[in-house]
Design a protein around this motif. Sequence first.
Motif, short mmCIF file in Angstrom:
data_model
loop_
_atom_site.label_atom_id
_atom_site.label_comp_id
_atom_site.label_asym_id
_atom_site.label_seq_id
_atom_site.Cartn_x
_atom_site.Cartn_y
_atom_site.Cartn_z
N VAL A 26 0.84 -1.19 0.00
CA VAL A 26 0.00 0.00 0.00
C VAL A 26 0.88 1.25 0.00
CG1 VAL A 26 -1.96 -1.09 1.15
CG2 VAL A 26 -0.20 -0.02 2.53
N ASP A 27 0.33 2.34 -0.50
CA ASP A 27 1.02 3.62 -0.54
C ASP A 27 0.81 4.33 0.78
OD1 ASP A 27 2.26 5.98 -1.30
OD2 ASP A 27 0.58 6.67 -2.53
N LEU A 28 1.89 4.77 1.42
CA LEU A 28 1.81 5.44 2.71
C LEU A 28 0.84 6.62 2.67
CD1 LEU A 28 2.90 5.76 5.62
CD2 LEU A 28 4.68 7.22 4.67
N THR A 38 1.83 7.60 13.07
CA THR A 38 2.49 6.57 13.88
C THR A 38 3.66 5.97 13.12
OG1 THR A 38 0.42 6.08 15.04
CG2 THR A 38 2.15 4.40 15.14
N ILE A 39 3.46 5.70 11.84
CA ILE A 39 4.54 5.13 11.03
C ILE A 39 5.73 6.07 10.98
CG2 ILE A 39 5.20 4.50 8.67
CD1 ILE A 39 2.37 3.27 8.37
N LYS A 40 5.48 7.35 10.74
CA LYS A 40 6.57 8.32 10.67
C LYS A 40 7.29 8.46 12.01
CE LYS A 40 4.47 10.85 6.88
NZ LYS A 40 3.70 12.05 6.49
N GLU A 41 6.54 8.45 13.11
CA GLU A 41 7.15 8.53 14.44
C GLU A 41 8.02 7.31 14.73
OE1 GLU A 41 3.91 9.11 17.16
OE2 GLU A 41 3.54 11.16 16.47
N LYS A 42 7.50 6.13 14.43
CA LYS A 42 8.25 4.89 14.70
C LYS A 42 9.44 4.74 13.76
CE LYS A 42 7.72 1.80 16.98
NZ LYS A 42 8.49 1.50 18.18
N ALA A 44 11.32 7.08 12.82
CA ALA A 44 12.30 7.98 13.43
C ALA A 44 13.41 8.41 12.48
CB ALA A 44 12.87 7.32 14.68
N GLY A 45 13.03 8.93 11.34
CA GLY A 45 14.02 9.44 10.40
C GLY A 45 14.62 8.40 9.47
N GLY A 46 14.29 7.13 9.68
CA GLY A 46 14.76 6.10 8.78
C GLY A 46 13.98 6.13 7.48
N GLN A 47 14.45 5.39 6.50
CA GLN A 47 13.77 5.31 5.21
C GLN A 47 12.69 4.25 5.27
OE1 GLN A 47 16.22 3.93 1.99
NE2 GLN A 47 14.61 4.17 0.48
N ILE A 48 11.46 4.63 4.99
CA ILE A 48 10.35 3.67 4.94
C ILE A 48 10.46 2.96 3.59
CG2 ILE A 48 7.86 3.36 4.96
CD1 ILE A 48 7.80 6.02 6.66
N VAL A 49 10.82 1.67 3.65
CA VAL A 49 11.07 0.90 2.43
C VAL A 49 9.75 0.47 1.79
CG1 VAL A 49 12.18 -1.17 1.50
CG2 VAL A 49 13.29 0.14 3.33
N LYS A 50 8.85 -0.07 2.60
CA LYS A 50 7.54 -0.47 2.08
C LYS A 50 6.56 -0.67 3.22
CE LYS A 50 8.65 -5.38 1.61
NZ LYS A 50 8.72 -6.50 0.68
N VAL A 51 5.28 -0.60 2.87
CA VAL A 51 4.18 -0.83 3.81
C VAL A 51 3.27 -1.87 3.19
CG1 VAL A 51 2.27 0.19 5.09
CG2 VAL A 51 4.31 1.57 4.60
N LEU A 52 2.99 -2.93 3.95
CA LEU A 52 2.10 -3.99 3.48
C LEU A 52 0.87 -4.06 4.37
CD1 LEU A 52 4.62 -6.95 2.97
CD2 LEU A 52 3.80 -5.34 1.25
N PHE A 66 8.28 -1.71 6.84
CA PHE A 66 9.69 -2.07 6.73
C PHE A 66 10.50 -0.78 6.63
CE2 PHE A 66 7.20 -5.57 5.23
CZ PHE A 66 7.84 -6.68 5.75
N VAL A 67 11.50 -0.64 7.52
CA VAL A 67 12.29 0.58 7.60
C VAL A 67 13.77 0.24 7.52
CG1 VAL A 67 12.86 2.54 9.10
CG2 VAL A 67 10.54 1.66 9.06
N LYS A 68 14.53 1.14 6.91
CA LYS A 68 15.98 0.99 6.89
C LYS A 68 16.59 2.25 7.49
CE LYS A 68 19.78 -0.40 3.94
NZ LYS A 68 20.19 -0.78 2.58
N ALA A 69 17.40 2.07 8.55
CA ALA A 69 18.05 3.20 9.21
C ALA A 69 19.45 2.79 9.63
CB ALA A 69 17.23 3.63 10.43
N ASN A 70 20.41 3.64 9.34
CA ASN A 70 21.81 3.37 9.70
C ASN A 70 22.28 2.01 9.20
OD1 ASN A 70 21.88 5.86 11.10
ND2 ASN A 70 21.00 4.87 12.91
#
Length: 89
Positions: A26-28, A38-42, A44-52, A66-70
């Motif tokens: 799904v598109d954020l 909530t997604i943006k808060e959780k 925390a500055g990481g890249q949101i890779v995808k939302v299912l 799914f998030v990628k950070a550091n």
Amino acid sequence: MLAITIGVGLSLSMASEPGKHPGEKVDLKSLPEAVQQTIKEKAAGGQIVKVLREDDPDGKWNYEVFVKANGKASGFEVDPNGKFVKDHE
């Protein structure tokens, strides 16, 4: 022949029911504001890779994020009302 026709008809009608597409991407931006927040808060500055959209057999569903950070990948779930559900390892 009638049994085949009925079977195909039932299969097609089930495929169009909401909640019958586990793992549907799904598109954020299409999600309710509370879910997006909530997604943006959780994330925390990481890249949101995808939302299912993850559907349970009982008809309930959550959004799996799914998030990628550091350089590390992580994930978590949010319910349709924007409430954090759990982290994924």
